[in-house]
Design a protein around this motif. Structure first.
Motif, PDB file in Angstrom:
ATOM      1  N   HIS A  12      -7.354 -38.459 -39.472  1.00 37.57           N
ATOM      2  CA  HIS A  12      -7.758 -38.186 -38.224  1.00 37.57           C
ATOM      3  C   HIS A  12      -8.594 -36.917 -37.759  1.00 37.57           C
ATOM      4  CE1 HIS A  12      -4.757 -34.986 -39.277  1.00 37.57           C
ATOM      5  NE2 HIS A  12      -5.093 -34.238 -38.345  1.00 37.57           N
ATOM      6  N   THR A  13      -9.232 -36.904 -36.623  1.00 42.59           N
ATOM      7  CA  THR A  13     -10.037 -35.912 -36.093  1.00 42.59           C
ATOM      8  C   THR A  13      -9.505 -35.219 -35.052  1.00 42.59           C
ATOM      9  OG1 THR A  13     -11.892 -37.382 -37.140  1.00 42.59           O
ATOM     10  CG2 THR A  13     -12.496 -35.567 -35.566  1.00 42.59           C
ATOM     11  N   THR A  14      -9.523 -33.692 -35.120  1.00 43.77           N
ATOM     12  CA  THR A  14      -8.941 -32.846 -33.925  1.00 43.77           C
ATOM     13  C   THR A  14     -10.265 -32.315 -33.333  1.00 43.77           C
ATOM     14  OG1 THR A  14      -6.996 -32.535 -34.975  1.00 43.77           O
ATOM     15  CG2 THR A  14      -7.756 -31.264 -33.446  1.00 43.77           C
ATOM     16  N   THR A  15     -10.299 -32.212 -32.030  1.00 42.35           N
ATOM     17  CA  THR A  15     -11.384 -31.773 -31.361  1.00 42.35           C
ATOM     18  C   THR A  15     -10.738 -30.679 -30.084  1.00 42.35           C
ATOM     19  OG1 THR A  15     -12.737 -33.727 -31.522  1.00 42.35           O
ATOM     20  CG2 THR A  15     -13.566 -32.056 -29.902  1.00 42.35           C
ATOM     21  N   GLU A  16     -11.209 -29.503 -30.116  1.00 44.16           N
ATOM     22  CA  GLU A  16     -10.705 -28.515 -29.219  1.00 44.16           C
ATOM     23  C   GLU A  16     -11.587 -28.636 -28.059  1.00 44.16           C
ATOM     24  OE1 GLU A  16      -8.040 -26.183 -29.390  1.00 44.16           O
ATOM     25  OE2 GLU A  16      -7.713 -26.976 -31.646  1.00 44.16           O
ATOM     26  N   VAL A  17     -11.134 -28.854 -27.001  1.00 43.08           N
ATOM     27  CA  VAL A  17     -11.842 -28.969 -25.786  1.00 43.08           C
ATOM     28  C   VAL A  17     -11.302 -27.785 -24.579  1.00 43.08           C
ATOM     29  CG1 VAL A  17     -12.821 -31.214 -26.005  1.00 43.08           C
ATOM     30  CG2 VAL A  17     -10.637 -30.912 -24.818  1.00 43.08           C
ATOM     31  N   GLY A  18     -12.124 -27.287 -23.646  1.00 44.49           N
ATOM     32  CA  GLY A  18     -11.661 -26.739 -22.734  1.00 44.49           C
ATOM     33  C   GLY A  18     -11.531 -24.988 -23.012  1.00 44.49           C
ATOM     34  N   GLN A  47      -5.799 -37.908 -14.793  1.00 45.78           N
ATOM     35  CA  GLN A  47      -6.007 -37.114 -13.670  1.00 45.78           C
ATOM     36  C   GLN A  47      -4.608 -36.496 -13.469  1.00 45.78           C
ATOM     37  OE1 GLN A  47      -8.381 -35.834 -12.337  1.00 45.78           O
ATOM     38  NE2 GLN A  47      -9.530 -36.939 -14.005  1.00 45.78           N
ATOM     39  N   THR A  48      -3.347 -37.211 -13.365  1.00 41.64           N
ATOM     40  CA  THR A  48      -2.257 -36.692 -13.157  1.00 41.64           C
ATOM     41  C   THR A  48      -1.822 -35.922 -14.063  1.00 41.64           C
ATOM     42  OG1 THR A  48      -1.486 -39.308 -12.521  1.00 41.64           O
ATOM     43  CG2 THR A  48       0.171 -37.874 -13.297  1.00 41.64           C
ATOM     44  N   TYR A  49      -2.043 -36.059 -15.462  1.00 39.34           N
ATOM     45  CA  TYR A  49      -1.889 -34.665 -16.072  1.00 39.34           C
ATOM     46  C   TYR A  49      -2.307 -33.283 -15.925  1.00 39.34           C
ATOM     47  CZ  TYR A  49       0.902 -37.374 -20.064  1.00 39.34           C
ATOM     48  OH  TYR A  49       1.730 -37.761 -20.811  1.00 39.34           O
ATOM     49  N   LEU A  50      -3.717 -33.571 -15.496  1.00 41.29           N
ATOM     50  CA  LEU A  50      -4.449 -32.286 -15.080  1.00 41.29           C
ATOM     51  C   LEU A  50      -4.114 -31.678 -14.032  1.00 41.29           C
ATOM     52  CD1 LEU A  50      -8.116 -33.725 -16.108  1.00 41.29           C
ATOM     53  CD2 LEU A  50      -6.560 -32.263 -17.515  1.00 41.29           C
ATOM     54  N   GLU A  51      -3.578 -32.605 -12.876  1.00 45.41           N
ATOM     55  CA  GLU A  51      -3.242 -31.984 -11.741  1.00 45.41           C
ATOM     56  C   GLU A  51      -1.859 -31.435 -11.951  1.00 45.41           C
ATOM     57  OE1 GLU A  51      -2.887 -35.391  -8.973  1.00 45.41           O
ATOM     58  OE2 GLU A  51      -5.216 -35.657  -9.163  1.00 45.41           O
ATOM     59  N   GLN A  52      -1.002 -32.073 -12.840  1.00 45.38           N
ATOM     60  CA  GLN A  52       0.272 -31.385 -12.815  1.00 45.38           C
ATOM     61  C   GLN A  52       0.163 -30.134 -13.657  1.00 45.38           C
ATOM     62  OE1 GLN A  52       3.278 -32.391 -11.367  1.00 45.38           O
ATOM     63  NE2 GLN A  52       2.095 -33.837 -10.333  1.00 45.38           N
ATOM     64  N   SER A  70     -10.692 -46.084 -30.418  1.00 39.73           N
ATOM     65  CA  SER A  70     -10.805 -46.275 -28.886  1.00 39.73           C
ATOM     66  C   SER A  70     -12.156 -46.205 -28.484  1.00 39.73           C
ATOM     67  CB  SER A  70      -9.863 -45.466 -28.215  1.00 39.73           C
ATOM     68  OG  SER A  70     -10.162 -45.606 -26.905  1.00 39.73           O
ATOM     69  N   HIS A  71     -12.704 -46.779 -27.779  1.00 38.44           N
ATOM     70  CA  HIS A  71     -14.012 -46.775 -27.280  1.00 38.44           C
ATOM     71  C   HIS A  71     -14.029 -45.843 -26.023  1.00 38.44           C
ATOM     72  CE1 HIS A  71     -12.335 -49.874 -24.681  1.00 38.44           C
ATOM     73  NE2 HIS A  71     -12.982 -49.421 -23.754  1.00 38.44           N
ATOM     74  N   ARG A  72     -12.740 -45.362 -25.296  1.00 39.25           N
ATOM     75  CA  ARG A  72     -12.635 -44.571 -24.349  1.00 39.25           C
ATOM     76  C   ARG A  72     -12.570 -43.163 -24.691  1.00 39.25           C
ATOM     77  NH1 ARG A  72     -12.490 -43.994 -19.645  1.00 39.25           N
ATOM     78  NH2 ARG A  72     -10.505 -43.424 -19.328  1.00 39.25           N
ATOM     79  N   ALA A  73     -12.575 -42.766 -26.079  1.00 38.22           N
ATOM     80  CA  ALA A  73     -12.233 -41.371 -26.735  1.00 38.22           C
ATOM     81  C   ALA A  73     -13.363 -40.587 -25.966  1.00 38.22           C
ATOM     82  CB  ALA A  73     -12.100 -41.289 -28.182  1.00 38.22           C
ATOM     83  N   ASP A  74     -14.424 -40.800 -26.265  1.00 40.08           N
ATOM     84  CA  ASP A  74     -15.653 -40.032 -25.803  1.00 40.08           C
ATOM     85  C   ASP A  74     -15.329 -39.612 -24.277  1.00 40.08           C
ATOM     86  OD1 ASP A  74     -16.614 -39.642 -28.226  1.00 40.08           O
ATOM     87  OD2 ASP A  74     -18.050 -41.335 -28.263  1.00 40.08           O
ATOM     88  N   GLU A  75     -15.315 -40.645 -23.470  1.00 37.16           N
ATOM     89  CA  GLU A  75     -15.179 -40.607 -22.044  1.00 37.16           C
ATOM     90  C   GLU A  75     -14.021 -39.659 -21.582  1.00 37.16           C
ATOM     91  OE1 GLU A  75     -14.226 -43.386 -18.163  1.00 37.16           O
ATOM     92  OE2 GLU A  75     -15.164 -44.151 -19.942  1.00 37.16           O
ATOM     93  N   LEU A  76     -12.681 -39.828 -22.160  1.00 42.30           N
ATOM     94  CA  LEU A  76     -11.803 -39.009 -21.938  1.00 42.30           C
ATOM     95  C   LEU A  76     -12.160 -37.383 -22.373  1.00 42.30           C
ATOM     96  CD1 LEU A  76      -8.902 -41.010 -23.530  1.00 42.30           C
ATOM     97  CD2 LEU A  76      -9.163 -40.567 -20.897  1.00 42.30           C
ATOM     98  N   MET A  81     -13.460 -31.948 -20.750  1.00 38.60           N
ATOM     99  CA  MET A  81     -14.360 -30.786 -20.721  1.00 38.60           C
ATOM    100  C   MET A  81     -14.621 -30.342 -19.331  1.00 38.60           C
ATOM    101  SD  MET A  81     -16.685 -31.794 -23.925  1.00 38.60           S
ATOM    102  CE  MET A  81     -17.632 -30.342 -24.076  1.00 38.60           C
ATOM    103  N   SER A  82     -14.665 -31.240 -18.480  1.00 39.72           N
ATOM    104  CA  SER A  82     -15.045 -30.812 -16.912  1.00 39.72           C
ATOM    105  C   SER A  82     -13.838 -30.414 -16.399  1.00 39.72           C
ATOM    106  CB  SER A  82     -15.490 -31.967 -16.364  1.00 39.72           C
ATOM    107  OG  SER A  82     -14.463 -33.036 -16.109  1.00 39.72           O
ATOM    108  N   SER A  83     -12.541 -30.434 -16.818  1.00 38.51           N
ATOM    109  CA  SER A  83     -11.656 -29.823 -16.242  1.00 38.51           C
ATOM    110  C   SER A  83     -11.251 -28.482 -16.510  1.00 38.51           C
ATOM    111  CB  SER A  83     -10.172 -30.629 -16.570  1.00 38.51           C
ATOM    112  OG  SER A  83      -9.743 -30.316 -17.915  1.00 38.51           O
ATOM    113  N   HIS A  84     -11.943 -27.961 -17.671  1.00 36.28           N
ATOM    114  CA  HIS A  84     -11.744 -26.486 -18.041  1.00 36.28           C
ATOM    115  C   HIS A  84     -10.361 -26.113 -18.306  1.00 36.28           C
ATOM    116  CE1 HIS A  84     -15.773 -25.831 -17.040  1.00 36.28           C
ATOM    117  NE2 HIS A  84     -15.713 -26.379 -15.828  1.00 36.28           N
TER     118      HIS A  84
END
Length: 107
Positions: A12-18, A47-52, A70-76, A81-84
């Protein structure tokens, strides 16, 4: 003897964001774990997770475990990152059962 995935190495690969590089690292009071397995409405779920989590008093983080390729991993990751919000994304390079994905997310 049953095949016990919890005792096998999972690549696996782990990335820290925010998180800023100069921010003190402390254990958050709340860690929410989302095991992403190709849900079609992933943007709405995120978005639900971020709001909560943004309404939580105290420190919190979101841990996303991308279960398999997943092809969506980069988009997620970009959305996180934009949520901080302090977050980690764990990309499993093969699909695992949910209990293994959860254990890896919480390590």
């Amino acid at each position: 003897m049953a095949n016990d995935l919890t005792n096998q190495w999972i690549d696996h690969t782990t990335t820290e964001v925010g998180r800023s590089d100069d921010a003190p690292t402390s254990v958050p009071q709340v860690s929410a774990v989302w095991i992403y397995s190709h849900e079609p409405d992933s943007t709405a779920i995120l978005q639900t997770y971020l709001e909560q989590l943004s309404s939580v008093d105290g420190s919190c983080e979101l841990i996303i475990v991308v279960n398999g390729d997943s092809h969506r991993a980069d988009e997620l990751k970009r959305e996180l990152m934009s949520s901080h919000l302090p977050a980690r994304m764990l990309q499993l390079h093969r699909t695992c059962d949910e209990s293994t994905a959860m254990r890896l997310g919480l390590e």
